[in-house]
Every structure is written in C-alpha cells, then in structure tokens.
Design a protein around this motif. Structure first.
Motif, PDB file in Angstrom:
ATOM      1  N   ALA A 122     -15.100  67.905  42.846  1.00 50.85           N
ATOM      2  CA  ALA A 122     -14.899  68.451  41.499  1.00 50.85           C
ATOM      3  C   ALA A 122     -15.105  69.961  41.494  1.00 50.85           C
ATOM      4  N   ARG A 123     -16.111  70.454  42.261  1.00 50.62           N
ATOM      5  CA  ARG A 123     -16.354  71.890  42.352  1.00 50.62           C
ATOM      6  C   ARG A 123     -15.184  72.594  43.032  1.00 50.62           C
ATOM      7  N   GLN A 124     -14.654  71.971  44.079  1.00 47.71           N
ATOM      8  CA  GLN A 124     -13.528  72.573  44.786  1.00 47.71           C
ATOM      9  C   GLN A 124     -12.309  72.667  43.874  1.00 47.71           C
ATOM     10  N   ARG A 125     -12.065  71.627  43.100  1.00 46.44           N
ATOM     11  CA  ARG A 125     -10.929  71.662  42.179  1.00 46.44           C
ATOM     12  C   ARG A 125     -11.121  72.735  41.113  1.00 46.44           C
ATOM     13  N   ALA A 126     -12.329  72.806  40.542  1.00 47.99           N
ATOM     14  CA  ALA A 126     -12.601  73.805  39.502  1.00 47.99           C
ATOM     15  C   ALA A 126     -12.480  75.225  40.062  1.00 47.99           C
ATOM     16  N   SER A 127     -12.971  75.437  41.280  1.00 47.20           N
ATOM     17  CA  SER A 127     -12.885  76.768  41.894  1.00 47.20           C
ATOM     18  C   SER A 127     -11.436  77.137  42.180  1.00 47.20           C
ATOM     19  N   LEU A 128     -10.645  76.176  42.664  1.00 45.72           N
ATOM     20  CA  LEU A 128      -9.227  76.447  42.920  1.00 45.72           C
ATOM     21  C   LEU A 128      -8.503  76.789  41.626  1.00 45.72           C
ATOM     22  N   ASP A 129      -8.855  76.100  40.532  1.00 46.08           N
ATOM     23  CA  ASP A 129      -8.225  76.397  39.241  1.00 46.08           C
ATOM     24  C   ASP A 129      -8.535  77.819  38.791  1.00 46.08           C
TER      25      ASP A 129
ATOM     26  N   ARG B  95       2.103  71.784  40.992  1.00 47.17           N
ATOM     27  CA  ARG B  95       2.913  72.866  41.587  1.00 47.17           C
ATOM     28  C   ARG B  95       2.112  74.172  41.659  1.00 47.17           C
ATOM     29  N   ILE B  96       1.444  74.512  40.556  1.00 48.41           N
ATOM     30  CA  ILE B  96       0.669  75.762  40.521  1.00 48.41           C
ATOM     31  C   ILE B  96      -0.497  75.692  41.499  1.00 48.41           C
ATOM     32  N   ARG B  97      -1.191  74.547  41.530  1.00 51.41           N
ATOM     33  CA  ARG B  97      -2.328  74.408  42.444  1.00 51.41           C
ATOM     34  C   ARG B  97      -1.882  74.443  43.903  1.00 51.41           C
TER      35      ARG B  97
ATOM     36  N   GLU C  56      -6.543  65.541  43.424  1.00 51.63           N
ATOM     37  CA  GLU C  56      -7.849  65.574  44.065  1.00 51.63           C
ATOM     38  C   GLU C  56      -7.794  66.668  45.130  1.00 51.63           C
ATOM     39  N   VAL C  57      -8.782  67.565  45.057  1.00 50.95           N
ATOM     40  CA  VAL C  57      -8.767  68.753  45.914  1.00 50.95           C
ATOM     41  C   VAL C  57      -9.863  68.632  46.966  1.00 50.95           C
ATOM     42  N   GLU C  58      -9.522  68.925  48.234  1.00 53.44           N
ATOM     43  CA  GLU C  58     -10.515  68.908  49.299  1.00 53.44           C
ATOM     44  C   GLU C  58     -10.239  70.058  50.266  1.00 53.44           C
ATOM     45  N   LEU C  59     -11.281  70.867  50.502  1.00 59.84           N
ATOM     46  CA  LEU C  59     -11.189  71.933  51.493  1.00 59.84           C
ATOM     47  C   LEU C  59     -11.402  71.328  52.881  1.00 59.84           C
ATOM     48  N   ARG C  60     -10.513  71.681  53.804  1.00 62.67           N
ATOM     49  CA  ARG C  60     -10.610  71.164  55.173  1.00 62.67           C
ATOM     50  C   ARG C  60     -10.499  72.317  56.173  1.00 62.67           C
ATOM     51  N   MET C  61     -11.052  72.106  57.351  1.00 62.23           N
ATOM     52  CA  MET C  61     -11.011  73.148  58.376  1.00 62.23           C
ATOM     53  C   MET C  61     -10.656  72.556  59.732  1.00 62.23           C
ATOM     54  N   ALA C  62      -9.793  73.266  60.447  1.00 63.78           N
ATOM     55  CA  ALA C  62      -9.492  72.944  61.845  1.00 63.78           C
ATOM     56  C   ALA C  62     -10.168  74.005  62.699  1.00 63.78           C
ATOM     57  N   ALA C  63     -11.088  73.596  63.556  1.00 68.53           N
ATOM     58  CA  ALA C  63     -11.879  74.550  64.333  1.00 68.53           C
ATOM     59  C   ALA C  63     -11.034  75.326  65.336  1.00 68.53           C
ATOM     60  N   HIS C  64      -9.930  74.721  65.816  1.00 68.49           N
ATOM     61  CA  HIS C  64      -9.037  75.402  66.751  1.00 68.49           C
ATOM     62  C   HIS C  64      -7.634  74.834  66.554  1.00 68.49           C
ATOM     63  N   PRO C  65      -6.616  75.470  67.087  1.00 64.72           N
ATOM     64  CA  PRO C  65      -5.230  75.053  66.796  1.00 64.72           C
ATOM     65  C   PRO C  65      -4.932  73.598  67.088  1.00 64.72           C
ATOM     66  N   ALA C  66      -5.568  73.015  68.105  1.00 61.00           N
ATOM     67  CA  ALA C  66      -5.261  71.627  68.457  1.00 61.00           C
ATOM     68  C   ALA C  66      -6.068  70.619  67.652  1.00 61.00           C
ATOM     69  N   ALA C  67      -7.041  71.091  66.894  1.00 58.08           N
ATOM     70  CA  ALA C  67      -7.921  70.172  66.155  1.00 58.08           C
ATOM     71  C   ALA C  67      -7.293  69.801  64.811  1.00 58.08           C
ATOM     72  N   PRO C  68      -7.476  68.549  64.392  1.00 57.87           N
ATOM     73  CA  PRO C  68      -6.970  68.160  63.071  1.00 57.87           C
ATOM     74  C   PRO C  68      -7.871  68.736  61.976  1.00 57.87           C
ATOM     75  N   PRO C  69      -7.317  69.057  60.801  1.00 52.18           N
ATOM     76  CA  PRO C  69      -8.147  69.553  59.703  1.00 52.18           C
ATOM     77  C   PRO C  69      -9.113  68.453  59.233  1.00 52.18           C
ATOM     78  N   LEU C  70     -10.391  68.767  59.222  1.00 51.31           N
ATOM     79  CA  LEU C  70     -11.420  67.827  58.791  1.00 51.31           C
ATOM     80  C   LEU C  70     -12.166  68.381  57.584  1.00 51.31           C
ATOM     81  N   PRO C  71     -12.819  67.499  56.796  1.00 46.82           N
ATOM     82  CA  PRO C  71     -13.659  68.008  55.700  1.00 46.82           C
ATOM     83  C   PRO C  71     -14.637  69.039  56.234  1.00 46.82           C
ATOM     84  N   LEU C  72     -14.995  70.007  55.407  1.00 49.23           N
ATOM     85  CA  LEU C  72     -15.796  71.146  55.858  1.00 49.23           C
ATOM     86  C   LEU C  72     -17.074  70.735  56.567  1.00 49.23           C
TER      87      LEU C  72
END
Length: 569
Positions: free
Chosen positions: A144-151, A378-380, A422-438
């Motif tokens: 919910a915080r991630q969605r509100a911050s993105l908005d 679309r905007i998000r 539903e908004v979720e920030l994800r990170m891939a640690a390196h190019p070959a890694a899949p994006p995972l929750p932070l």
C-alpha cells in the motif's frame, strides 16, 4: 510546517549510559569509534516510534532503558490532532514521546503526557519517520505504501482521474450494497408488505376520526348515567325556581327568597348609597339564577336513556380501543401510523422497479470504473517506468552498477478504493538475476542503499518528514561513498535525515555532526554525544580517514571533503 525530531535522550541502552542528541532540521550524521554505541542511536529511535522491545539490549546493571524524544509539530496539523484525539497534549508546538523497557521485558509508552499502547506509537510513526537499517525496512516494503508513493511520484497527471475514480468507486459500492440488500432480503420484504397490508385494511375498515375516541368516551359516560344526570338537573331547577305543581304557600326556592331580599333593600335604597349598590347586586344575582335555571331545564329535557345508542357507542369504542392497543396511543396516532405505513408499503411495492433501476446504474458505474481504472493503470505504468529508470541510475552511482529496480504492476481481482493495481518494487541484483521483492533481492547493506535511492527519487513526493539510515554505506568507499553523502544531502533539502555512518565522505555532507564518545572504560558517559563545530569536524573526519585526529594529511583530506560538500550545496 513539517514535523521533525528536535532532541532525543537515551538512558541505559546497550553501551550507552546516558546520551542526548540535539538534531537539526536537515542532514544529521552520528559517528564514533567502533563499539561506542552508534547503532544504539538507531535502536533508540526505533523504540521511540514503536519498535520491538528487546530486553537483551538493556545496559548491564540497569533496571530499564529509557528513550525520550522531543518533536516539533504543527499545532494545527494532522499529528497534533491525532495526539489530542487520544488525550495527549502538544504544548507550544512541542510533542514529547517516551518509551521504557524493563529488564524483565515489560514495555511502557507515553505520548503527549498520556500513557498509550505501544501500537499507538507505531501508528503515529507512519506519518513521522522512516527507519532504514538492516533489521528495519518495513515502511516502503508495504504494498500500500509503494502504491501511494508511486501515485505521488506520478504527480498532477494522476490527481484528476484518481479523484474521479474515487468518487465513482464510492457510489458503485453504495449501489452494490443496496442492490444486494434488496435482492437478498426479498422474502423479509414480502412478509413486511403483507403485514402492512393487513393492518392498513383493518384501519381503513374501522375508519377512525381524529379525536373520535375522546368524544365517544364522553358520550358513553352521559348515556350510562342518564337517569342520574336528569334527576340532578331537575332537583337543581326546583331548588332555584320551585316546583310549579306545588301550592304557592311555601316560598322556599332560591328565586323567591332572592326576590324577597331584593324588595326589602329596594324600599330603602335611596337612604344609603352603599345599600343601593347591594340592591343592584341582588338584581344581578336574580338574573343569573334565572338563566341557570333555564339551562338546567333545557339540559334535563335533552337527557334521555337510550340503551340502543349506548350499545352502539360501546361497540364503536371497542373497535377503536383494539386499534389503539395495536398501533398508537390514540386515534390520531393510529391515523399517523397508517400514513407512515402506507408510504413504507409503497416503497416496498416499488422495490422491483427500484432493483431494475439500481442494476442499470450499477452496470453503468462498473463500466465507468473499468474505464477510469484503465486510465490509472496507464498513468501508473508510465510513472513506474520513469521511476525504475531513475532508481537504477541512482544505484549505479551508489556502487551497485549492475542492479536494476523495476516497479511491477499487477491487476487485483476486484475494484479497490485506489483502482485495480497492486504495486510492488522489485530488484535484480545483476543482469542475469530475476527481479525479486526488495527484501529478497538485496542484502541488508544493499537494501539500505536501495532505499536511499528510492527515497531520493521520491524526495518531495513522500510525506514522511524524517528518514533514519543505518548501514547505508556498508561495503562501499571512495567515490561511491561521496555519492551516498551527496544524495543524503539532497534528500535533506526536503526532509530531516539522520544517518549513522563510519565513512568520512558521508559525514562531510552533514549539516549537523554528532559524535558518540567512548570513555576509557568502554562506556558512554553522560553528555557522551557531542555536537561538533568546524574544528571538531575536521578532527573527527581526520580520525575516520587516518585513524589519527591530528594527522596533517588526514586534516588536509578532511578539509578537502568539507570544501567539496560545501561546494555541492
């Protein structure tokens, strides 16, 4: 005015015996030798804002740990209102928060002078502080915080469609609830309508009139006592005028006696004016007695015993009494109840038409919501792409050149108050890694840097007024450390920032530099946290750079770092 932490007092926590931190509204750094208790500063702030109490953190020999904070808040703002709502006080724009943890593990909290559950501090902290450390990254990990911050990051483009969606969503929810009630309670409504029809038919057949029950009660009384009433009127008439059937020998009726009295006085009225007045009053009494006697005679003639009418009145009264017993206190109340019930029956009978109308409106609102939700998505989506790119660029400068942050939008199963995203920030640690929750894609130190990058990109859009960072510089140095300091200073332009660091490159950018001093026995003594002036900062940065406060090379490098930071402002 944005709230901020002005002062923090810590007692009996970890290696800290007693310490006072005086904080500036901008960028504050806390430094000190290893084991001096720098991290306990973050721990203390965490306790102050509802963090988990760990009795093992209490200083050996102490019976409890205490943290007290003084916050500057807007007396007319949201935080002050929340405090006042629970009975606390904000005096002259200052709010006092206190937390104690006993060696047995008991925890107590105070807010504005009032004892409160620790959960209240946690609730309040959502609007006051964001703590980023290896063990505390929860705020921006919440969807919910991630969605509100993105908005907020999306800006004005999202404001109007989101407002339109919210209004439509509320009406859609109201119509849906009403429609569900009407369709699921059909049996109950039908039973209610049948009962109302029966009652209204009963009242219509009786046809009561306003005040009828009162009039009938009076008439029943007269008919039930007709002989007694007529006898009393006749006796009174005879006493006033006498019985015309008797001889005139005895003149004992009131009119005759009054006439004798008047004749006696009239004979001498000219002698004394006072007596003349009495003669006039006797004359008036005679006229009055004559009128009353006439009325009594007429009343006696009007009273007749009528058993048939009496029975009819009693029967009608029984009908009205039955209605009154069921529906109201009197016949007027029965009529009022009938009017209300007729309106309710009309409403119930019109429910089928209303269901059709509501169903049509619900379908129209659903279509409108789908359209507005699509626009929000679309905007998000566009904002998420910009945001992900901006954070990834920040991470490159923060010694994480291969990391990539994305914002993943997924569709919820139903409409929500803010859309279907539903908004979720994800990170891939390196190019070959899949994006995972932070919290799964980065280590503790990396996660602090990711959060710093996120907060820098969100700067100005995030309403949280105070940020606390611990271990944000873990595993970095050199140019990357300078970039971390530069970004923390940038974040401090719009919020209060408190950082525990061991890097001089970061500390050089601070507006306020605090040092936790360690005594010879390894403890932190009273006033062990010192606010440094320029010379003190040079000595401390020199120590952090070269391990020696008075090293000429270290002092020169320290001055260079301070000049670099000053120029960057």
């Amino acid at each position: 005015m944005r709230p901020r932490v002005e002062e923090v007092r810590i007692q009996g926590l970890g290696v800290i015996d007693e310490a006072v931190l005086e904080l500036s509204p901008g960028f504050n750094v806390v430094t000190g030798e290893t084991g001096a208790g720098k991290t306990m500063v973050v721990t203390g702030l965490g306790l102050l804002f509802g963090g988990r109490a760990d009795p093992s953190r209490i200083r050996p020999g102490a019976d409890k740990a205490t943290v007290e904070g003084t916050l500057v808040v807007d007396p007319a703002g949201r935080v002050a209102q929340q405090v006042e709502d629970i009975g606390g006080e904000v005096e002259e724009g200052e709010l006092i928060i206190s937390r104690t943890v006993s060696a047995e593990g008991r925890s107590r909290a105070w807010l504005g002078g009032r004892t409160v559950p620790v959960g209240t501090l946690t609730y309040l902290a959502d609007d006051l502080v964001a703590v980023h450390g290896q063990m505390d990254q929860q705020r921006l990990l919440q969807s919910a915080r991630q969605r509100a911050s993105l908005d907020r990051y999306a800006g004005e483009e999202l404001v109007k469609p989101l407002r339109a969606y919210t209004q439509t969503y509320r009406r859609h929810k109201e119509v849906g609830a009403l429609l569900a009630e009407l369709t699921t309670r059909a049996k109950e409504r039908a039973q209610e309508a049948d009962l109302l029809r029966f009652s209204l038919d009963e009242i219509e057949k009786a046809d009561p009139k306003p005040g009828e029950d009162v009039d009938l009660r009076a008439e029943e009384e007269r008919l039930s006592h007709a002989d007694a009433l007529r006898g009393a009127a006749t006796t009174a008439h005879t006493a006033l005028l006498g019985d015309p059937m008797e001889s005139s020998g005895g003149t004992h009726d009131v009119a005759s006696l009054l006439g004798q009295a008047r004749s006696a006085v009239e004979a001498v009225r000219d002698v004394d004016p006072q007596l003349a007045q009495m003669a006039d009053r006797l004359a008036e009494a005679g006229y009055l007695i004559s009128d009353v006697a006439t009325d009594l005679a007429a009343y006696a003639e009007s009273i007749e015993a009528d058993p048939a009418r009496l029975a009819s009145v009693q029967e009608r009264r029984a009908v009205l009494t039955s209605l009154v017993r069921k529906y109201a206190e009197d016949s007027a109340g029965v009529l009022a109840w009938a009017q209300r019930s007729a309106a309710r029956l009309s409403e119930l009978e019109g429910d089928d038409d209303r269901i059709v109308e509501l169903d049509r409106e619900h379908q129209e609102l659903t279509a409108r919501l789908t359209e507005l939700a699509g626009e929000l998505t679309r905007i998000r989506t566009a904002a998420a792409e910009r945001f992900g790119s901006a954070v990834t660029e920040e991470l490159t400068a923060l010694a994480m050149p291969h990391a990539r942050v994305i914002v993943q939008l997924s569709e919820a199963g139903e409409f929500g108050p803010d859309g279907v995203d539903e908004v979720e920030l994800r990170m891939a640690a390196h190019p070959a890694a899949p994006p995972l929750p932070l919290n799964k894609g980065a280590s503790g130190g990396e996660l602090s840097r990711v959060m710093l990058a996120i907060e820098v990109v969100f700067a100005g859009a995030d309403p949280v007024p105070t940020f606390v960072f611990d271990e944000v510089d873990a595993g970095v140095g050199g140019k990357a450390a300078v970039e971390i300091g530069r970004r923390l200073a940038r974040l401090a332009r719009t919020a209060q920032v408190i950082v525990v660091t061991h890097l001089p490159q970061v500390a050089a950018f601070a507006d306020q530099h605090l040092v936790v001093e360690k005594a010879s026995d390894g403890s932190v003594v009273r006033s062990g946290v010192v606010t440094l002036n320029h010379e003190g900062r040079v000595r401390e940065l020199s120590r952090m750079l070269a391990g020696m406060e008075d090293s000429e090379l270290g002092r020169a490098h320290a001055e260079e770092l301070l000049d670099l930071a000053a120029a960057d402002r």
